[in-house]
Design an enzyme around this catalytic site. Sequence first.
Site, PDB file in Angstrom:
ATOM      1  N   LYS A  53     -26.893 -27.066  10.303  1.00  0.00           N
ATOM      2  CA  LYS A  53     -28.226 -27.046  10.923  1.00  0.00           C
ATOM      3  C   LYS A  53     -29.315 -27.112   9.847  1.00  0.00           C
ATOM      4  O   LYS A  53     -30.316 -27.817  10.005  1.00  0.00           O
ATOM      5  CB  LYS A  53     -28.372 -25.781  11.784  1.00  0.00           C
ATOM      6  CG  LYS A  53     -27.544 -25.873  13.054  1.00  0.00           C
ATOM      7  CD  LYS A  53     -27.345 -24.558  13.754  1.00  0.00           C
ATOM      8  CE  LYS A  53     -26.351 -24.751  14.903  1.00  0.00           C
ATOM      9  NZ  LYS A  53     -25.927 -23.523  15.550  1.00  0.00           N
ATOM     10  N   GLN A  97     -27.038 -17.358  15.321  1.00  0.00           N
ATOM     11  CA  GLN A  97     -25.711 -17.980  15.371  1.00  0.00           C
ATOM     12  C   GLN A  97     -24.701 -17.031  16.025  1.00  0.00           C
ATOM     13  O   GLN A  97     -24.556 -15.891  15.594  1.00  0.00           O
ATOM     14  CB  GLN A  97     -25.261 -18.357  13.949  1.00  0.00           C
ATOM     15  CG  GLN A  97     -23.974 -19.135  13.893  1.00  0.00           C
ATOM     16  CD  GLN A  97     -24.094 -20.517  14.545  1.00  0.00           C
ATOM     17  OE1 GLN A  97     -25.059 -21.235  14.345  1.00  0.00           O
ATOM     18  NE2 GLN A  97     -23.099 -20.885  15.354  1.00  0.00           N
ATOM     19  N   ASP A 120     -32.238 -22.559  21.732  1.00  0.00           N
ATOM     20  CA  ASP A 120     -30.854 -22.648  22.225  1.00  0.00           C
ATOM     21  C   ASP A 120     -30.817 -22.638  23.761  1.00  0.00           C
ATOM     22  O   ASP A 120     -29.784 -22.965  24.352  1.00  0.00           O
ATOM     23  CB  ASP A 120     -30.033 -21.456  21.710  1.00  0.00           C
ATOM     24  CG  ASP A 120     -29.055 -21.867  20.612  1.00  0.00           C
ATOM     25  OD1 ASP A 120     -28.808 -23.070  20.463  1.00  0.00           O
ATOM     26  OD2 ASP A 120     -28.549 -20.959  19.919  1.00  0.00           O
TER      27      ASP A 120
END
Length: 286
Positions: A53, A97, A120
């Site tokens: 990322k 994460q 997200d």
Amino acid sequence: MAQVMMGSEVAKDLRRGIAEQIDRLKAQGRRLPRLAVVLVGDNPASLSYVRGKEKACAEVGMASLMIHLPSSTTQAQLMEQIRQLNQDATVDGILCQLPLPEGLDERQVIQEIAVDKDVDGFHPVNVGKLHLKEDGFVPCTPLGCMELLHRMGVDPAGKRAVVIGRSNLVGAPVARLLLNENATVTICHSKTADLPAVCRQADILIAAVGRAKMITSDYIKEGAAVIDVGINRTEEGRLTGDVDFDSAVEKAGWITPVPKGVGPMTIAMLLKNTMKAYYGHEGEQK
Ligand code: NDP
């Protein structure tokens, strides 16, 4: 014989478009979009995802902030870190994460992330917005699946879509996106009876199971669009999808490979969501 839709190529195209937008912002001397990624602990897979990322941000010229916390981090410390990022006006998107190390509550962390920075799309408010067909953040992998379908020229309206998998991460949101685009949607799971017969009705088949090569040509209607979300590692250490590509490619109309299919789309959609958050913070609709 199916046409193969390379997600890696589509993702490259999307990244190029984002890089152009960021170049324009730079030329105008504007603040740049910035993604914050929080990683707790040293899970090797998570570390490699986070690095991916970070690299993707750098490639398009997007600013990023990597926060690597030790596995001894407490829930209170993690929540405080998220609150700081919520308040930081230079941060547009926040991603924590997952999975978190044992003992940390993912649900609490997701709920703490500001709704307008939840790139997200896991916050309950954004989940609700998807179901209400309101504008919000949609999880990246399902968004990537829809983009691939659009690039195949497949309009879900009026089609029969079957999604195998009902997770909050992939199956449930992709089914909702298909419904929102007027497909007739069936969601399958581990208790579904006669899965091959259900799948054979699908004009659009999305496999998000996590079982290597489970979906053989016996599950596929002639000419169907097949999207393989699964990422599985074979005994030899190779990556493979949920779809048995070699048999499925003979019967499908369109198919995505693994690797180079849905995977690269997920990161491209994360960048896209961060741009959306940025424009929202700048008071611009895009
Ligand atoms: P989960 O394990 O959370 O969900 C798997 C789903 O598959 C569940 O709904 C489960 O049913 C269903 N399932 C399991 N076995 C069967 C079976 N034999 N028949 C029918 N359904 C079955 O996984 P995720 O949704 O998180 O991920 C799915 C796959 O996608 C994984 O391989 C993952 O690695 C991959 N993935 C890929 C991404 C990418 O970027 N390409 C991103 C995210 C995930 P039940 O609910 O009944 O248990």
